[in-house]
Design a protein around this motif. Structure first.
Motif, PDB file in Angstrom:
ATOM      1  N   GLY A 148      27.826  -6.418 -42.764  1.00 39.08           N
ATOM      2  CA  GLY A 148      27.510  -5.777 -44.035  1.00 39.08           C
ATOM      3  C   GLY A 148      26.020  -5.701 -44.293  1.00 39.08           C
ATOM      4  O   GLY A 148      25.504  -4.687 -44.796  1.00 39.08           O
ATOM      5  N   LEU A 149      25.306  -6.773 -43.951  1.00 38.57           N
ATOM      6  CA  LEU A 149      23.850  -6.761 -44.114  1.00 38.57           C
ATOM      7  C   LEU A 149      23.221  -5.674 -43.242  1.00 38.57           C
ATOM      8  O   LEU A 149      22.284  -4.982 -43.659  1.00 38.57           O
ATOM      9  N   TYR A 150      23.747  -5.526 -42.041  1.00 34.86           N
ATOM     10  CA  TYR A 150      23.203  -4.502 -41.153  1.00 34.86           C
ATOM     11  C   TYR A 150      23.472  -3.110 -41.707  1.00 34.86           C
ATOM     12  O   TYR A 150      22.615  -2.209 -41.637  1.00 34.86           O
ATOM     13  N   ALA A 151      24.660  -2.920 -42.259  1.00 29.96           N
ATOM     14  CA  ALA A 151      24.978  -1.627 -42.864  1.00 29.96           C
ATOM     15  C   ALA A 151      24.049  -1.344 -44.036  1.00 29.96           C
ATOM     16  O   ALA A 151      23.562  -0.212 -44.209  1.00 29.96           O
ATOM     17  N   ARG A 152      23.790  -2.354 -44.861  1.00 35.68           N
ATOM     18  CA  ARG A 152      22.880  -2.186 -45.998  1.00 35.68           C
ATOM     19  C   ARG A 152      21.479  -1.806 -45.523  1.00 35.68           C
ATOM     20  O   ARG A 152      20.800  -0.976 -46.143  1.00 35.68           O
ATOM     21  N   ARG A 153      21.071  -2.388 -44.433  1.00 33.12           N
ATOM     22  CA  ARG A 153      19.750  -2.057 -43.912  1.00 33.12           C
ATOM     23  C   ARG A 153      19.694  -0.589 -43.489  1.00 33.12           C
ATOM     24  O   ARG A 153      18.717   0.109 -43.779  1.00 33.12           O
ATOM     25  N   ARG A 154      20.728  -0.119 -42.821  1.00 39.35           N
ATOM     26  CA  ARG A 154      20.735   1.292 -42.422  1.00 39.35           C
ATOM     27  C   ARG A 154      20.719   2.199 -43.652  1.00 39.35           C
ATOM     28  O   ARG A 154      20.075   3.256 -43.652  1.00 39.35           O
ATOM     29  N   MET A 155      21.422   1.812 -44.681  1.00 40.25           N
ATOM     30  CA  MET A 155      21.423   2.618 -45.901  1.00 40.25           C
ATOM     31  C   MET A 155      20.026   2.678 -46.517  1.00 40.25           C
ATOM     32  O   MET A 155      19.563   3.735 -46.954  1.00 40.25           O
ATOM     33  N   GLU A 309      21.203   5.545 -31.593  1.00 38.94           N
ATOM     34  CA  GLU A 309      19.742   5.582 -31.539  1.00 38.94           C
ATOM     35  C   GLU A 309      19.209   4.728 -30.393  1.00 38.94           C
ATOM     36  O   GLU A 309      18.292   5.134 -29.672  1.00 38.94           O
ATOM     37  N   ASP A 310      19.789   3.555 -30.205  1.00 38.65           N
ATOM     38  CA  ASP A 310      19.279   2.646 -29.181  1.00 38.65           C
ATOM     39  C   ASP A 310      19.594   3.119 -27.766  1.00 38.65           C
ATOM     40  O   ASP A 310      18.882   2.777 -26.824  1.00 38.65           O
ATOM     41  N   LEU A 311      20.635   3.926 -27.610  1.00 39.03           N
ATOM     42  CA  LEU A 311      20.926   4.516 -26.310  1.00 39.03           C
ATOM     43  C   LEU A 311      20.152   5.815 -26.092  1.00 39.03           C
ATOM     44  O   LEU A 311      20.245   6.413 -25.014  1.00 39.03           O
ATOM     45  N   GLY A 312      19.399   6.233 -27.097  1.00 44.71           N
ATOM     46  CA  GLY A 312      18.596   7.437 -26.959  1.00 44.71           C
ATOM     47  C   GLY A 312      19.379   8.721 -27.116  1.00 44.71           C
ATOM     48  O   GLY A 312      18.920   9.788 -26.700  1.00 44.71           O
ATOM     49  N   LEU A 313      20.554   8.642 -27.732  1.00 44.43           N
ATOM     50  CA  LEU A 313      21.338   9.855 -27.964  1.00 44.43           C
ATOM     51  C   LEU A 313      20.726  10.714 -29.061  1.00 44.43           C
ATOM     52  O   LEU A 313      21.028  11.910 -29.165  1.00 44.43           O
ATOM     53  N   CYS A 314      19.895  10.089 -29.885  1.00 44.36           N
ATOM     54  CA  CYS A 314      19.173  10.784 -30.946  1.00 44.36           C
ATOM     55  C   CYS A 314      17.954   9.943 -31.300  1.00 44.36           C
ATOM     56  O   CYS A 314      17.797   8.826 -30.794  1.00 44.36           O
ATOM     57  N   GLY A 315      17.115  10.450 -32.179  1.00 49.28           N
ATOM     58  CA  GLY A 315      15.938   9.714 -32.587  1.00 49.28           C
ATOM     59  C   GLY A 315      16.256   8.659 -33.634  1.00 49.28           C
ATOM     60  O   GLY A 315      17.354   8.624 -34.192  1.00 49.28           O
ATOM     61  N   PRO A 316      15.304   7.771 -33.920  1.00 46.90           N
ATOM     62  CA  PRO A 316      15.502   6.739 -34.945  1.00 46.90           C
ATOM     63  C   PRO A 316      15.873   7.369 -36.283  1.00 46.90           C
ATOM     64  O   PRO A 316      15.239   8.326 -36.734  1.00 46.90           O
ATOM     65  N   GLY A 317      16.903   6.834 -36.902  1.00 47.83           N
ATOM     66  CA  GLY A 317      17.327   7.316 -38.211  1.00 47.83           C
ATOM     67  C   GLY A 317      18.153   8.580 -38.193  1.00 47.83           C
ATOM     68  O   GLY A 317      18.558   9.070 -39.250  1.00 47.83           O
ATOM     69  N   GLU A 318      18.464   9.103 -36.999  1.00 48.28           N
ATOM     70  CA  GLU A 318      19.171  10.382 -36.904  1.00 48.28           C
ATOM     71  C   GLU A 318      20.643  10.232 -36.532  1.00 48.28           C
ATOM     72  O   GLU A 318      21.334  11.225 -36.308  1.00 48.28           O
ATOM     73  N   ALA A 319      21.136   8.986 -36.469  1.00 48.07           N
ATOM     74  CA  ALA A 319      22.499   8.770 -35.997  1.00 48.07           C
ATOM     75  C   ALA A 319      23.538   9.421 -36.896  1.00 48.07           C
ATOM     76  O   ALA A 319      24.484  10.057 -36.412  1.00 48.07           O
ATOM     77  N   ALA A 320      23.393   9.257 -38.203  1.00 50.52           N
ATOM     78  CA  ALA A 320      24.381   9.833 -39.115  1.00 50.52           C
ATOM     79  C   ALA A 320      24.394  11.357 -39.002  1.00 50.52           C
ATOM     80  O   ALA A 320      25.461  11.989 -39.039  1.00 50.52           O
ATOM     81  N   LYS A 321      23.231  11.938 -38.844  1.00 58.15           N
ATOM     82  CA  LYS A 321      23.147  13.386 -38.668  1.00 58.15           C
ATOM     83  C   LYS A 321      23.866  13.817 -37.397  1.00 58.15           C
ATOM     84  O   LYS A 321      24.610  14.812 -37.380  1.00 58.15           O
TER      85      LYS A 321
END
Length: 397
Positions: A148-155, A309-321
């Motif tokens: 949950g803390l990790y999810a909050r950080r992403r938010m 993001e960490d596998l390089g499938l997209c840039g930082p912060g772009e996973a949800a997109k």
């Protein structure tokens, strides 16, 4: 550094669930399935590597020997390894090393677990020198709490929403519904995810993976052995990464160093998951653009987004997109967790990294049935274990 390739001749799973049997029974069933898939008998195996489970009593700490005894002692070399949730990948890495070193032509890798109901908890009594034990006893931070803390950080950092997390579950459940080995084989809707009970805000029950029983096994062999057996175009393991995180200083005395595998990020650091992925890409001589699909460690829906993001499938912060475009769904540009992921299986800790490689093997063979990714040629698995244990496995066809 470039490693050598080994062939995957056989893959086998025991269905995940809560079945109340000893862990070794699941492992033996998976091992026999993998041997049958490879067309080999147990007596032809030169080495067996078992991924340990700390919940199986003493037999779980010597899993390789436990599986060997259950299959019938026949003189094979035996090894047992433990690396928390990365145990299965460490077992694969050990088997590969034995093959490339010429110690065995063909190796059986097995992992299985019989998990407790509810939260995982540290085994072995009080351990005040164990940071994992401390976070449970002092902070009350069970796994869902730090999910949950990790999810909050992403938010907060990237603007992800609970709806985005729910989309991950909907995607994975749709694929798990097609997998005969999955524990949960039911599609869910975004509304059902949003209506499930809150466990660790903002994550709900359907955002978090369960604890499960299950087993997985692989038969690995040298390329020459495979050719002698008439297997001319096998799925091959090209890289296995089991590296630790990287920090600008090797002195780990910072007050905010995390006590688990989701290590704290300090200026100049490369995140734990990025370190694992980069090492695998470098060893394989491949990059994110080469991937046909990936199997990642979705302990929670938010963590799957971080892996993008960490596998390089997209840039930082772009996973949800990326998720919203459908790129990681079946039929998308880079499908992720077409097995259904831990969202559909739950955690059977020593087996899960092996199960990921089983799924990639079937996908690269083109035998995954309704889950099949068209034209799959390169696959990557990734997961993490406590205290800097991590893993990524690259497979090619």
């Amino acid at each position: 550094m470039t490693g050598g390739e080994v062939a995957v001749l056989g893959a086998g799973l025991h269905p995940w669930g809560k079945q109340g049997r000893p862990f070794w029974e699941y492992g033996v069933a998976a091992a026999r399935a993998a041997l049958a898939d490879a067309g080999l008998g147990w007596r032809e195996i030169g080495s067996i590597v078992g991924a340990d489970t700390v919940r199986g009593g003493y037999p779980g700490y010597v899993a390789g020997a436990t599986f060997a005894k259950a299959l019938g002692w026949q003189g094979a070399r035996v090894t047992s390894v433990y690396a928390a949730c990365a145990s299965g990948a460490q077992a694969i890495d050990t088997a590969r090393a034995q093959i490339l070193a010429g110690l065995a032509d063909v190796v059986l890798v097995v992992g299985a677990d019989a998990a407790p109901k509810g939260f995982f908890r540290p085994a072995g009594g009080d351990r005040p020198d164990d940071p994992d034990w401390l976070r449970f006893r002092i902070l009350g931070a069970t796994n869902p709490a730090y999910f949950g803390l990790y999810a909050r950080r992403r938010m907060a950092v990237h603007g992800d929403t609970p709806d985005d997390f729910g989309r991950v579950k909907v995607k994975n459940a749709a694929m798990g519904a097609l997998n005969p080995y999955a524990r949960y084989r039911k599609r869910v809707t975004a509304r059902e995810v949003a209506a499930s009970p809150v466990v660790a805000d903002p994550l709900r029950l359907l955002d978090i993976c369960a604890t499960s029983d299950g087993g997985a096994a692989l038969v690995l062999a040298g390329m020459e052995f495979a050719r002698r057996r008439g297997v001319t175009d096998p799925v091959r393991i090209r890289a296995v990464s089991t590296v630790t995180p990287r920090y600008p200083s090797t002195v780990l005395d910072l007050p905010d160093i995390a006590t688990d595998s989701a290590a704290a990020v300090v200026p100049g650091a490369v995140t734990f998951r990025e370190s694992v992925a980069r090492a695998a890409y470098e060893e394989a001589g491949l990059g994110p653009e080469d991937l046909s699909l990936a199997e990642v460690y979705d302990l929670s829906t938010a963590l799957e987004l971080q892996w993008y993001e960490d596998l390089g499938l997209c840039g930082p912060g772009e996973a949800a997109k990326l998720l919203r475009t459908g790129a990681t769904a079946a039929g998308g540009r880079i499908p992720v967790n077409v097995s259904g992921g831990l969202a559909s299986f739950g955690e059977a800790v020593p087996a899960q990294a092996i199960a990921q490689v089983c799924e990639l093997t079937w996908q690269l063979r083109g035998t995954a049935g309704a889950r099949q990714v068209a034209g799959a040629r390169v696959g990557m698995s990734a997961n993490q274990g406590l205290f800097g244990h991590g893993s990524a496995v690259m497979l090619v066809r």
